[in-house]
Every structure is written in C-alpha cells, then in structure tokens.
Design a protein around this motif. Structure first.
Motif, PDB file in Angstrom:
ATOM      1  N   ARG A   1       0.914  -1.251  -0.870  1.00  0.00           N
ATOM      2  CA  ARG A   1      -0.135   0.262  -0.229  1.00  0.00           C
ATOM      3  C   ARG A   1       0.898   1.573   0.190  1.00  0.00           C
ATOM      4  O   ARG A   1       2.147   1.464   0.934  1.00  0.00           O
ATOM      5  N   ASP A   2       1.086   2.285  -0.689  1.00  0.00           N
ATOM      6  CA  ASP A   2       1.682   3.617  -1.033  1.00  0.00           C
ATOM      7  C   ASP A   2      -0.021   4.213  -0.635  1.00  0.00           C
ATOM      8  O   ASP A   2      -1.206   4.071  -0.699  1.00  0.00           O
ATOM      9  N   TYR A   3       0.517   5.283  -0.848  1.00  0.00           N
ATOM     10  CA  TYR A   3      -0.089   7.045  -0.493  1.00  0.00           C
ATOM     11  C   TYR A   3      -1.601   6.450  -1.520  1.00  0.00           C
ATOM     12  O   TYR A   3      -2.245   7.148  -0.716  1.00  0.00           O
ATOM     13  N   MET A   4      -1.441   6.174  -2.933  1.00  0.00           N
ATOM     14  CA  MET A   4      -2.221   6.729  -4.072  1.00  0.00           C
ATOM     15  C   MET A   4      -2.862   4.566  -3.885  1.00  0.00           C
ATOM     16  O   MET A   4      -4.332   5.089  -4.773  1.00  0.00           O
ATOM     17  N   THR A   5      -2.396   4.394  -3.886  1.00  0.00           N
ATOM     18  CA  THR A   5      -3.062   2.538  -4.527  1.00  0.00           C
ATOM     19  C   THR A   5      -2.096   1.668  -3.513  1.00  0.00           C
ATOM     20  O   THR A   5      -1.703   1.854  -2.579  1.00  0.00           O
ATOM     21  N   LEU A   6      -3.190   0.468  -3.903  1.00  0.00           N
ATOM     22  CA  LEU A   6      -3.146  -0.945  -3.409  1.00  0.00           C
ATOM     23  C   LEU A   6      -2.056  -1.612  -4.594  1.00  0.00           C
ATOM     24  O   LEU A   6      -2.605  -1.296  -5.987  1.00  0.00           O
ATOM     25  N   LYS A   7      -1.449  -2.452  -4.295  1.00  0.00           N
ATOM     26  CA  LYS A   7      -0.603  -3.110  -5.596  1.00  0.00           C
ATOM     27  C   LYS A   7      -0.493  -4.408  -4.966  1.00  0.00           C
ATOM     28  O   LYS A   7      -0.041  -4.782  -3.896  1.00  0.00           O
ATOM     29  N   LEU A   8      -0.723  -5.849  -5.952  1.00  0.00           N
ATOM     30  CA  LEU A   8      -0.463  -6.812  -5.583  1.00  0.00           C
ATOM     31  C   LEU A   8       0.865  -6.687  -6.860  1.00  0.00           C
ATOM     32  O   LEU A   8       1.053  -7.514  -8.062  1.00  0.00           O
ATOM     33  N   TRP A   9       1.830  -8.114  -5.955  1.00  0.00           N
ATOM     34  CA  TRP A   9       3.141  -8.631  -6.289  1.00  0.00           C
ATOM     35  C   TRP A   9       3.302  -9.649  -6.297  1.00  0.00           C
ATOM     36  O   TRP A   9       2.796 -10.110  -5.396  1.00  0.00           O
ATOM     37  N   ASP A  10       3.433 -11.033  -7.750  1.00  0.00           N
ATOM     38  CA  ASP A  10       3.765 -12.325  -7.520  1.00  0.00           C
ATOM     39  C   ASP A  10       4.746 -11.691  -7.479  1.00  0.00           C
ATOM     40  O   ASP A  10       6.052 -11.654  -8.151  1.00  0.00           O
ATOM     41  N   ILE A  11       5.866 -12.848  -6.258  1.00  0.00           N
ATOM     42  CA  ILE A  11       7.296 -12.908  -6.069  1.00  0.00           C
ATOM     43  C   ILE A  11       7.850 -13.562  -6.981  1.00  0.00           C
ATOM     44  O   ILE A  11       8.895 -13.907  -7.063  1.00  0.00           O
TER      45      ILE A  11
ATOM     46  N   SER B   1       8.992  -8.487 -12.919  1.00  0.00           N
ATOM     47  CA  SER B   1       8.573  -6.983 -13.777  1.00  0.00           C
ATOM     48  C   SER B   1       8.079  -6.153 -13.805  1.00  0.00           C
ATOM     49  O   SER B   1       8.222  -4.963 -13.883  1.00  0.00           O
ATOM     50  N   GLY B   2       6.761  -6.469 -12.893  1.00  0.00           N
ATOM     51  CA  GLY B   2       5.875  -5.235 -11.884  1.00  0.00           C
ATOM     52  C   GLY B   2       4.580  -5.783 -11.586  1.00  0.00           C
ATOM     53  O   GLY B   2       4.627  -7.080 -11.038  1.00  0.00           O
ATOM     54  N   PRO B   3       3.902  -4.857 -10.791  1.00  0.00           N
ATOM     55  CA  PRO B   3       2.871  -5.723 -10.308  1.00  0.00           C
ATOM     56  C   PRO B   3       1.345  -6.443 -11.107  1.00  0.00           C
ATOM     57  O   PRO B   3       1.225  -5.987 -12.574  1.00  0.00           O
ATOM     58  N   VAL B   4       1.220  -7.007 -10.412  1.00  0.00           N
ATOM     59  CA  VAL B   4      -0.123  -8.273 -11.479  1.00  0.00           C
ATOM     60  C   VAL B   4      -0.797  -7.405 -11.999  1.00  0.00           C
ATOM     61  O   VAL B   4      -2.013  -7.783 -12.197  1.00  0.00           O
TER      62      VAL B   4
ATOM     63  N   MET C   1       0.008  -0.401 -18.338  1.00  0.00           N
ATOM     64  CA  MET C   1       0.909  -0.720 -19.813  1.00  0.00           C
ATOM     65  C   MET C   1       1.929  -2.723 -18.718  1.00  0.00           C
ATOM     66  O   MET C   1       2.765  -2.992 -19.654  1.00  0.00           O
ATOM     67  N   THR C   2       1.489  -2.875 -17.197  1.00  0.00           N
ATOM     68  CA  THR C   2       2.581  -3.969 -16.840  1.00  0.00           C
ATOM     69  C   THR C   2       1.542  -5.129 -17.155  1.00  0.00           C
ATOM     70  O   THR C   2       1.390  -6.117 -16.252  1.00  0.00           O
ATOM     71  N   SER C   3       0.386  -4.985 -17.912  1.00  0.00           N
ATOM     72  CA  SER C   3      -0.563  -6.132 -17.663  1.00  0.00           C
ATOM     73  C   SER C   3      -1.025  -7.068 -16.103  1.00  0.00           C
ATOM     74  O   SER C   3      -1.605  -7.642 -16.140  1.00  0.00           O
ATOM     75  N   GLY C   4      -1.165  -6.052 -15.784  1.00  0.00           N
ATOM     76  CA  GLY C   4      -1.962  -5.634 -14.093  1.00  0.00           C
ATOM     77  C   GLY C   4      -3.269  -4.873 -14.597  1.00  0.00           C
ATOM     78  O   GLY C   4      -3.173  -3.996 -15.371  1.00  0.00           O
TER      79      GLY C   4
END
Length: 505
Positions: free
Chosen positions: A355-365, A369-372, A454-457
């Motif tokens: 969680r950053d101030y603007m968004t939630l991001k889900l990452w595959d370990i 290359s970027g969040p899913v 652009m990160t296919s998420g």
C-alpha cells in the motif's frame, strides 16, 4: 492477471470465472461513540491483529494498552457435523466478546537523547499458543514485549473452626472465631471438666484451599530493548515459531523469542554519511512458510525479498520489486506518494500486497517486472496533493490486508471509509464501505469494466474527484488506518478512532 510459472493456491492466479461480489454486513462494534462525544487521544486504536485461528483478536491503542477479544459463536456450537453442514449453506454471523486488557507499555524518557518515548502500540503479533495460554508480541517505538495471557484460578483458604456438631458446648447462637473458640463463651480446653468428644481430642476442621473463580492474568515474559536507534515500524513472526524480526527506519534485527539480551542485525541501510541517506525502511514481514525469507519495503516504493541463507548481513536482495516511473509524470510529490506504508504476504506466500498513498499493488514473487494488479484508492485526491501536504495528511500510513484465500484485498481511506477489491483474474469487484452500523450507506458502484495497465495488471477503483458517490467531501480528520482480515472467513475488523467495527460477508 499473469500468475507466472508454477501452481498457486491463491485464487489471484486461478483461471475461470471470478467469485461473485460480496455483500458486506455489519457484525458488531466495540467502543461506539455517541454523537458529539469527544475522543481522547489515548483511546485511539493504533494496531489490530487476528491470531492464526481467527478465534482471538487483539487491538493496541495510543495509551499503551492491549485489549483482547475472543470468538463466542464457534464455542457455542461445539463444531458438530450438522453445524458444519449449515455453514456450507449460510453465512454465520461471527460474534466476539471482550476477553481482557492489560497495560503493555508506559511512557518513558531517554535521558541520553533527551527524547520522550510514547507508550503508543505500533504493532501486535500473535505467537504460538501453548498449554491453554495465549502469547503475543507488542511494540512501541523502542521496546518490544512478549506477553503470556492465561487463566488463573483464584485460591482462597477456608476458615479453620472446630466442627460445631461435635462440640457439646456449642451453641448456634454464639459466634465462632477463627481459632474455634466461642467469642462469648471462653473455654479452658486443658481443664478436666471440659467435655471432650469420644477419643478425647476436639474435632477440628482442617484448612482447605478452595478455588471459587478464574481470572485472566497477563504476564510479561520477555522485554527486548535497546536494539533500535530509530522508531520501530514493524515486527513479524517467523514460521519456525522461534524467531521474529523487528524493523526501524534503517535496520532489521532478528531475535530469538527466548533470548532478550541479544539480536542479530540482518539488514542495515544506514549510509556512512547520513547526508547521503535517500531511502528508509517502512515495513518488513517474514514469509509465511519459508523461515529463511523475508521482505521489506522502502520509502522509494520498492520491495526487496531477501534470503537469510545467502549471508549473515543481507545487504544484497534476492529480488527487487518496483514499478518503473511513467515518463513525464514526476513532480514534487512523486517520492512522497510512492512511499510504501505497509506490505503483507498472501497466506500461501506467493503474493505480496503493498500500500502506498495512492494505490494498492499486488506482486507475484515469481515476477519482478511489475505488479500483477494495481487498485486505485486515492487517485481522486491527486489534484489536492498540495492541500494534503500542507496539513500532513499526505504522510498518513494506511495498512492493507488480504483475505485468507487471496481472492480479495482491502485497505482504508478517509471519512472512515474502507475499500475491498476482488483480486481474482477478471474480477471487477470494487466496494467502498463506511465504518458504521450501515456500511453500505456510502456505497460506490464499481466501474462497469476494468482496464489493463502497461504491466498487464488490472487497474481499477477510481471514484469521482474530491468526493464520494453522494457528493460528500472527504473528511481528512477521520481516517481508517488500521484493519485486519480474518484468516479463514470473509470477516474484517477495522478501527475508526477509538471504535472497533467488525463486518462479515
């Protein structure tokens, strides 16, 4: 969503139709405020945590207290097969009750640094229960404590009196004092005229230990102190049940639960010259399965995965997760809003939610290359970043959480709102709820369809700028920073100032 190589039990990587959107209902509230009631600073909740079973919930507040709640609806049913079958067809209303509370931390003063140390509880983590006792870790800015909470029987000694039925000189109307003599009729037991019972010895009632009731007692088993020069922002248990980590702005330390006077520094980002400091640690968490792996986030929006088997001091990371900055998007606020305030592993360890101030991001370990997936939480506040900077709201640290099956994620916002997103492939679920007895009162309808980044998420969840669906302006003084998801059920606990709200679906 690109799930990467390998199978994952999390539904975030499964194919097929996404689960239907949940209908959230109010469950209960503890510490509800009446209209116009003033909230005392010390009563504001600063930490929430379910234990692994979900039968216990702990909260910490700014006054240094830890309050425990326990589940009651599971105990009453006894876990019969019929109850299990009923649960398959209906959503059971979870019920918790107050269990106990104790003062975990007190305000202190560091005379060497002329620094006041607040009693505020920053984090709580449950440890493995044993022999009917509960164990948990709590920390303020400087000191971590290991607590044992157990039921103790209150013991009472019964009175030692001569049995009146065997005392010929007794009278029911005469009071008997503790040594067995009538208060109003003194007797000479050595006199040959005193009528002893058969056998020649007065009948005595021996003192007995009786247990009338039980009481919960919290006892501090260990104190882990003097290991952090900066404020502790995270503690996390290892899956081995023996060790835990604590993290401050510049270091991560590894502890053994049984050893309080020694810790090992495993991450140190402090530069030789503090003027060269550009990045600090904001959150750290152990992998839920592999005790040798942990992740920590930074103020620059990156997450580092490290393996403690590689070296004693983990200066180098195994994997680095960060999202490339979009060209031409840089501003004065870019680094501030990129800072990650919280990270959580999914239950199976395959995904990391940040969680950053603007968004939630889900990452595959398995995919750096970027969040899913990215979920817009505060995109509508972007035009107001100057105001948020002026009133310091831009530095608010919101927590995040995942459901036990990994199919949904949640985080808080302003005006005591919180947001729940579907994390399954193809899901468009995006609910906004209010921490009140009517959570759907300010419901925002999810967008008709989601768009690919652009990160296919997946990116979704942006609402109308500066207000909610009803046109109400956001109240930046009421914010929902702390929340936790039940480990096995769709049940959420969240803190709105001094009130603890619970919801289920």
């Amino acid at each position: 969503m690109n799930g990467g190589d390998g199978a994952a039990s999390s539904s975030a990587a499964t194919s097929g139709p996404p689960p239907p959107s949940l209908e959230w209902r109010f469950s209960q509230v503890f510490g509800e405020r009446t209209a116009g009631e003033e909230v005392h600073e010390v009563d504001i909740i600063s930490a929430i945590e379910f234990d692994k079973s979900g039968d216990h919930l702990a909260t910490g507040d700014r006054g240094g207290r830890v309050v425990l709640f326990e589940r009651t609806d599971t105990k009453d049913h006894g876990g019969s097969r019929r109850d299990a079958e009923e649960m398959d067809y209906s959503v059971r209303h979870p019920e918790f009750r107050y269990k106990t509370e104790f003062q975990s931390h007190e305000p202190e003063f560091d005379y060497l640094k002329s620094l006041e140390i607040e009693e505020k509880i920053n984090k709580i983590r449950w440890c493995q229960p044993a022999n009917g006792a509960l164990f948990l870790l709590s920390t303020n800015d400087k000191t971590i404590k290991y607590w044992k909470v157990q039921e103790k029987k209150i013991k009472k000694i019964s009175e030692m009196n001569i049995d009146p039925s065997n005392d010929p000189g007794s009278s029911s109307s005469l009071p008997i004092i503790a040594n067995g003599v009538h208060a109003d009729k003194p007797q000479d037991y050595l006199s040959k005229d005193y009528p002893f019972p058969p056998g020649g010895i007065p009948s005595l009632r021996l003192p007995l230990v009786t247990s009338l009731e039980t009481s919960l007692v919290a006892r501090c088993r260990r104190v882990y102190a003097h290991a952090h020069d900066y404020h502790i922002n995270s503690i996390s248990n290892s899956s081995d049940g023996e060790t835990f980590i604590s993290a401050d702005d510049l270091r991560v330390n590894l502890w053994n639960l049984e050893v309080s006077n020694q810790s090992f520094n495993i991450v140190d980002v402090k530069p030789t010259n503090m003027e060269d400091l550009t990045e600090v640690i904001t959150s750290a968490e152990f992998h839920p399965i592999h005790c040798n792996m942990l992740a920590y986030s930074s103020s620059k929006g990156s997450i580092r995965l490290i393996d403690m088997r590689q070296s004693a001091l983990c200066d180098s990371h195994t994997k680095l997760f960060e999202e490339p900055e979009a060209p031409g998007s840089r501003s004065f606020f870019t680094e501030i809003i990129a800072s990650i305030s919280d990270i959580k592993f999914s239950k199976n360890g395959r995904y990391i939610l940040s969680r950053d101030y603007m968004t939630l991001k889900l990452w595959d370990i398995n995919m750096d290359s970027g969040p899913v997936a990215s979920y817009q939480v505060h995109e509508h506040l972007r035009p107001r970043l100057c105001d948020l900077y002026e009133n310091d709201s831009i530095f608010d640290k919101f927590e995040c959480c995942l459901s036990g099956d990994g199919s949904r994620v949640a985080t808080g916002s302003y005006s005591n709102l919180f947001r729940v997103f579907g994390a399954s492939q193809g899901s468009t679920e995006a609910a906004t709820l209010e921490a009140s007895k009517n959570p759907m009162r300010r419901q925002i309808q999810p967008p008709a369809r989601s768009s690919r980044s652009m990160t296919s998420g997946v990116r979704r969840g942006s609402e109308s700028p500066g207000s909610d669906a009803n046109g109400n302006a956001h109240d930046f003084t009421t914010k929902l920073l702390h929340m936790a998801w039940h480990p096995t059920e769709n049940s959420i606990a969240c803190a709105a100032a001094n009130s603890l709200y619970m919801y289920y679906a």
